[in-house]
Design a protein around this motif. Structure first.
Motif, PDB file in Angstrom:
ATOM      1  N   LYS A 195      -5.384 -34.925  10.603  1.00 59.29           N
ATOM      2  CA  LYS A 195      -4.224 -34.101  10.265  1.00 59.29           C
ATOM      3  C   LYS A 195      -4.644 -32.720   9.771  1.00 59.29           C
ATOM      4  CE  LYS A 195      -1.227 -38.017   9.054  1.00 59.29           C
ATOM      5  NZ  LYS A 195      -0.595 -38.749   7.924  1.00 59.29           N
ATOM      6  N   ILE A 196      -5.752 -32.669   9.030  1.00 58.75           N
ATOM      7  CA  ILE A 196      -6.243 -31.383   8.521  1.00 58.75           C
ATOM      8  C   ILE A 196      -6.684 -30.491   9.675  1.00 58.75           C
ATOM      9  CG2 ILE A 196      -8.142 -30.293   7.261  1.00 58.75           C
ATOM     10  CD1 ILE A 196      -7.942 -32.637   5.230  1.00 58.75           C
ATOM     11  N   VAL A 197      -7.436 -31.055  10.609  1.00 60.68           N
ATOM     12  CA  VAL A 197      -7.888 -30.284  11.766  1.00 60.68           C
ATOM     13  C   VAL A 197      -6.690 -29.783  12.572  1.00 60.68           C
ATOM     14  CG1 VAL A 197      -9.105 -30.404  13.983  1.00 60.68           C
ATOM     15  CG2 VAL A 197     -10.138 -31.414  11.939  1.00 60.68           C
ATOM     16  N   GLN A 198      -5.714 -30.644  12.768  1.00 60.95           N
ATOM     17  CA  GLN A 198      -4.501 -30.251  13.494  1.00 60.95           C
ATOM     18  C   GLN A 198      -3.780 -29.106  12.771  1.00 60.95           C
ATOM     19  OE1 GLN A 198      -2.436 -33.995  13.625  1.00 60.95           O
ATOM     20  NE2 GLN A 198      -3.411 -34.664  15.531  1.00 60.95           N
ATOM     21  N   SER A 199      -3.706 -29.207  11.453  1.00 62.59           N
ATOM     22  CA  SER A 199      -3.022 -28.187  10.656  1.00 62.59           C
ATOM     23  C   SER A 199      -3.720 -26.837  10.752  1.00 62.59           C
ATOM     24  CB  SER A 199      -2.953 -28.621   9.180  1.00 62.59           C
ATOM     25  OG  SER A 199      -2.126 -29.746   9.025  1.00 62.59           O
ATOM     26  N   ILE A 200      -5.047 -26.861  10.723  1.00 59.85           N
ATOM     27  CA  ILE A 200      -5.795 -25.602  10.834  1.00 59.85           C
ATOM     28  C   ILE A 200      -5.563 -24.972  12.192  1.00 59.85           C
ATOM     29  CG2 ILE A 200      -8.095 -24.553  10.874  1.00 59.85           C
ATOM     30  CD1 ILE A 200      -9.009 -26.722   8.916  1.00 59.85           C
ATOM     31  N   LYS A 201      -5.615 -25.782  13.233  1.00 58.35           N
ATOM     32  CA  LYS A 201      -5.436 -25.266  14.591  1.00 58.35           C
ATOM     33  C   LYS A 201      -4.031 -24.702  14.812  1.00 58.35           C
ATOM     34  CE  LYS A 201      -8.984 -27.996  16.994  1.00 58.35           C
ATOM     35  NZ  LYS A 201      -9.634 -26.856  17.686  1.00 58.35           N
ATOM     36  N   GLN A 202      -3.064 -25.164  14.040  1.00 57.94           N
ATOM     37  CA  GLN A 202      -1.695 -24.655  14.144  1.00 57.94           C
ATOM     38  C   GLN A 202      -1.571 -23.222  13.614  1.00 57.94           C
ATOM     39  OE1 GLN A 202       0.826 -27.431  12.077  1.00 57.94           O
ATOM     40  NE2 GLN A 202       0.595 -29.034  13.621  1.00 57.94           N
ATOM     41  N   VAL A 203      -2.420 -22.882  12.638  1.00 64.62           N
ATOM     42  CA  VAL A 203      -2.259 -21.580  11.975  1.00 64.62           C
ATOM     43  C   VAL A 203      -3.428 -20.625  12.179  1.00 64.62           C
ATOM     44  CG1 VAL A 203      -0.744 -22.521  10.205  1.00 64.62           C
ATOM     45  CG2 VAL A 203      -3.212 -22.490   9.798  1.00 64.62           C
ATOM     46  N   SER A 204      -4.500 -21.080  12.831  1.00 65.49           N
ATOM     47  CA  SER A 204      -5.672 -20.214  12.987  1.00 65.49           C
ATOM     48  C   SER A 204      -6.392 -20.477  14.306  1.00 65.49           C
ATOM     49  CB  SER A 204      -6.645 -20.439  11.826  1.00 65.49           C
ATOM     50  OG  SER A 204      -7.826 -19.677  11.994  1.00 65.49           O
ATOM     51  N   ASN A 205      -6.944 -19.394  14.861  1.00 71.64           N
ATOM     52  CA  ASN A 205      -7.758 -19.499  16.070  1.00 71.64           C
ATOM     53  C   ASN A 205      -9.245 -19.487  15.737  1.00 71.64           C
ATOM     54  OD1 ASN A 205      -5.578 -19.511  17.947  1.00 71.64           O
ATOM     55  ND2 ASN A 205      -5.352 -17.297  17.678  1.00 71.64           N
ATOM     56  N   ALA A 206      -9.568 -19.640  14.474  1.00 72.79           N
ATOM     57  CA  ALA A 206     -10.961 -19.595  14.031  1.00 72.79           C
ATOM     58  C   ALA A 206     -11.788 -20.715  14.652  1.00 72.79           C
ATOM     59  CB  ALA A 206     -11.024 -19.691  12.508  1.00 72.79           C
ATOM     60  N   LYS A 207     -13.066 -20.464  14.797  1.00 74.57           N
ATOM     61  CA  LYS A 207     -13.996 -21.505  15.223  1.00 74.57           C
ATOM     62  C   LYS A 207     -14.174 -22.466  14.042  1.00 74.57           C
ATOM     63  CE  LYS A 207     -17.535 -20.159  17.560  1.00 74.57           C
ATOM     64  NZ  LYS A 207     -18.841 -19.556  17.942  1.00 74.57           N
ATOM     65  N   LEU A 208     -14.004 -23.759  14.298  1.00 71.63           N
ATOM     66  CA  LEU A 208     -14.112 -24.745  13.223  1.00 71.63           C
ATOM     67  C   LEU A 208     -15.491 -25.391  13.206  1.00 71.63           C
ATOM     68  CD1 LEU A 208     -10.760 -26.771  13.147  1.00 71.63           C
ATOM     69  CD2 LEU A 208     -11.524 -24.962  11.630  1.00 71.63           C
ATOM     70  N   ILE A 209     -16.016 -25.576  11.992  1.00 67.94           N
ATOM     71  CA  ILE A 209     -17.286 -26.273  11.795  1.00 67.94           C
ATOM     72  C   ILE A 209     -17.097 -27.290  10.679  1.00 67.94           C
ATOM     73  CG2 ILE A 209     -19.694 -26.052  11.041  1.00 67.94           C
ATOM     74  CD1 ILE A 209     -19.619 -23.184  12.216  1.00 67.94           C
ATOM     75  N   PHE A 210     -17.543 -28.512  10.919  1.00 69.58           N
ATOM     76  CA  PHE A 210     -17.492 -29.544   9.884  1.00 69.58           C
ATOM     77  C   PHE A 210     -18.900 -29.803   9.369  1.00 69.58           C
ATOM     78  CE2 PHE A 210     -17.710 -33.886   8.291  1.00 69.58           C
ATOM     79  CZ  PHE A 210     -16.616 -33.935   7.440  1.00 69.58           C
ATOM     80  N   VAL A 211     -19.051 -29.813   8.049  1.00 70.44           N
ATOM     81  CA  VAL A 211     -20.334 -30.127   7.425  1.00 70.44           C
ATOM     82  C   VAL A 211     -20.267 -31.541   6.872  1.00 70.44           C
ATOM     83  CG1 VAL A 211     -21.933 -29.545   5.566  1.00 70.44           C
ATOM     84  CG2 VAL A 211     -20.808 -27.720   6.851  1.00 70.44           C
ATOM     85  N   THR A 212     -21.241 -32.358   7.237  1.00 70.81           N
ATOM     86  CA  THR A 212     -21.223 -33.756   6.813  1.00 70.81           C
ATOM     87  C   THR A 212     -21.443 -33.903   5.307  1.00 70.81           C
ATOM     88  OG1 THR A 212     -23.588 -33.967   7.317  1.00 70.81           O
ATOM     89  CG2 THR A 212     -22.025 -34.660   9.027  1.00 70.81           C
ATOM     90  N   THR A 213     -21.070 -35.069   4.810  1.00 71.15           N
ATOM     91  CA  THR A 213     -21.225 -35.390   3.397  1.00 71.15           C
ATOM     92  C   THR A 213     -22.705 -35.480   3.046  1.00 71.15           C
ATOM     93  OG1 THR A 213     -19.131 -36.573   3.338  1.00 71.15           O
ATOM     94  CG2 THR A 213     -20.738 -37.147   1.643  1.00 71.15           C
ATOM     95  N   SER A 214     -23.061 -34.925   1.911  1.00 72.50           N
ATOM     96  CA  SER A 214     -24.450 -34.902   1.471  1.00 72.50           C
ATOM     97  C   SER A 214     -24.851 -36.230   0.823  1.00 72.50           C
ATOM     98  CB  SER A 214     -24.674 -33.728   0.510  1.00 72.50           C
ATOM     99  OG  SER A 214     -23.728 -33.756  -0.545  1.00 72.50           O
TER     100      SER A 214
ATOM    101  N   GLU B 218      -2.354 -23.140   2.783  1.00 69.13           N
ATOM    102  CA  GLU B 218      -2.414 -22.121   1.720  1.00 69.13           C
ATOM    103  C   GLU B 218      -3.792 -21.474   1.693  1.00 69.13           C
ATOM    104  OE1 GLU B 218      -2.787 -22.176  -3.131  1.00 69.13           O
ATOM    105  OE2 GLU B 218      -1.481 -23.664  -2.186  1.00 69.13           O
ATOM    106  N   TRP B 219      -4.843 -22.295   1.821  1.00 69.77           N
ATOM    107  CA  TRP B 219      -6.205 -21.769   1.781  1.00 69.77           C
ATOM    108  C   TRP B 219      -6.516 -20.897   2.990  1.00 69.77           C
ATOM    109  CZ3 TRP B 219      -8.410 -27.241   0.441  1.00 69.77           C
ATOM    110  CH2 TRP B 219      -8.251 -27.477  -0.941  1.00 69.77           C
ATOM    111  N   VAL B 220      -6.074 -21.328   4.150  1.00 70.93           N
ATOM    112  CA  VAL B 220      -6.325 -20.545   5.363  1.00 70.93           C
ATOM    113  C   VAL B 220      -5.516 -19.253   5.332  1.00 70.93           C
ATOM    114  CG1 VAL B 220      -6.077 -20.495   7.875  1.00 70.93           C
ATOM    115  CG2 VAL B 220      -6.909 -22.569   6.756  1.00 70.93           C
ATOM    116  N   GLY B 221      -4.278 -19.353   4.859  1.00 72.85           N
ATOM    117  CA  GLY B 221      -3.426 -18.171   4.708  1.00 72.85           C
ATOM    118  C   GLY B 221      -3.194 -17.440   6.017  1.00 72.85           C
ATOM    119  N   THR B 222      -3.093 -16.113   5.928  1.00 73.13           N
ATOM    120  CA  THR B 222      -2.835 -15.296   7.111  1.00 73.13           C
ATOM    121  C   THR B 222      -4.054 -14.466   7.511  1.00 73.13           C
ATOM    122  OG1 THR B 222      -1.930 -13.535   5.697  1.00 73.13           O
ATOM    123  CG2 THR B 222      -0.365 -15.123   6.624  1.00 73.13           C
ATOM    124  N   GLU B 223      -5.162 -14.712   6.832  1.00 73.25           N
ATOM    125  CA  GLU B 223      -6.400 -13.982   7.140  1.00 73.25           C
ATOM    126  C   GLU B 223      -6.875 -14.332   8.545  1.00 73.25           C
ATOM    127  OE1 GLU B 223      -8.816 -11.192   6.500  1.00 73.25           O
ATOM    128  OE2 GLU B 223      -8.164 -11.965   4.552  1.00 73.25           O
TER     129      GLU B 223
END
Length: 209
Positions: free
Chosen positions: A115-134, A63-68
């Motif tokens: 599962k989240i990373v897999q889900s994003i890759k299913q709907v978007s070709n965006a470059k992914l970046i993970f920010v570690t916990t502060s 839902e957050w990634v949407g179709t953008e």
């Protein structure tokens, strides 16, 4: 005669990148500064509200990634996942690291992130970046200080598996919190703290645009 050069100039002007930031209240705090820092290079948006823990992420990520057509999606989960809560706790958010139950164990956190990373890759070709916990200060009511590094280690392993770049802000966030944190019992920051975090995030993102 002036029309042709103008059209040529417009045709070669660089289109702004589209960046989606998904994360907790720490990311909500620094996102306005990232928007300002990158205003000439990117359109920066944050997911609606607080992304909370990876369980919420699993439910809402598509839902957050949407179709953008995002160029970059920056994600972060951890502070909520490693938090202990108890229904009878009087502290805000029912935080209680003595009597409470952890939101997600290290193993479940790893599975959810994957599962989240897999889900994003299913709907978007965006470059992914993970920010570690502060940084988690010593006297935080629902979180153990050392858990942040444990969860970050697990997250880095998952991100490496999927070739996701990692912006490791933990050490820098610790130094910033010492100067501009809201206290040794609070993971949040004063405005100058969020500004400093925003600079770190911006400096990393600008290299990926």
């Amino acid at each position: 005669m002036l029309l042709i050069p103008l059209l040529i100039f417009c045709g070669f002007s660089k289109k702004k990148s589209k960046i989606l930031i998904i994360g907790d209240s720490i990311s909500i705090g620094y996102t306005p500064f990232v928007k300002e820092n990158l205003k000439n290079k990117a359109i920066v948006k944050h997911n609606p509200g607080n992304a909370q823990h990876t369980g919420t992420g699993l439910q809402k990520i598509k839902e957050w990634v949407g179709t953008e057509n995002w160029d970059i999606i920056q994600i972060n989960w951890g502070l909520w996942d490693l938090c202990y809560r108890h229904n009878d706790a009087k502290v805000y958010g029912n935080r209680d690291k003595i009597n409470g139950t952890i939101t997600f164990s290290l193993d479940d956190y790893a599975k959810n992130l994957e599962k989240i990373v897999q889900s994003i890759k299913q709907v978007s070709n965006a470059k992914l970046i993970f920010v570690t916990t502060s940084y988690v200060p010593k006297n935080e009511a629902g979180r153990f200080r050392k858990d942040a590094q444990k969860y970050n280690k697990v997250a880095k392993r998952i991100m490496k598996k999927y070739n996701v770049k990692v912006n490791d802000i933990y050490k820098k966030s610790k130094a910033i919190h010492k100067k501009y944190g809201k206290g040794e019992d609070d993971v949040h920051y004063q405005e100058k703290g969020y500004m400093a975090l925003g600079k770190i995030i911006s400096n990393f993102l600008v290299k990926e645009i």
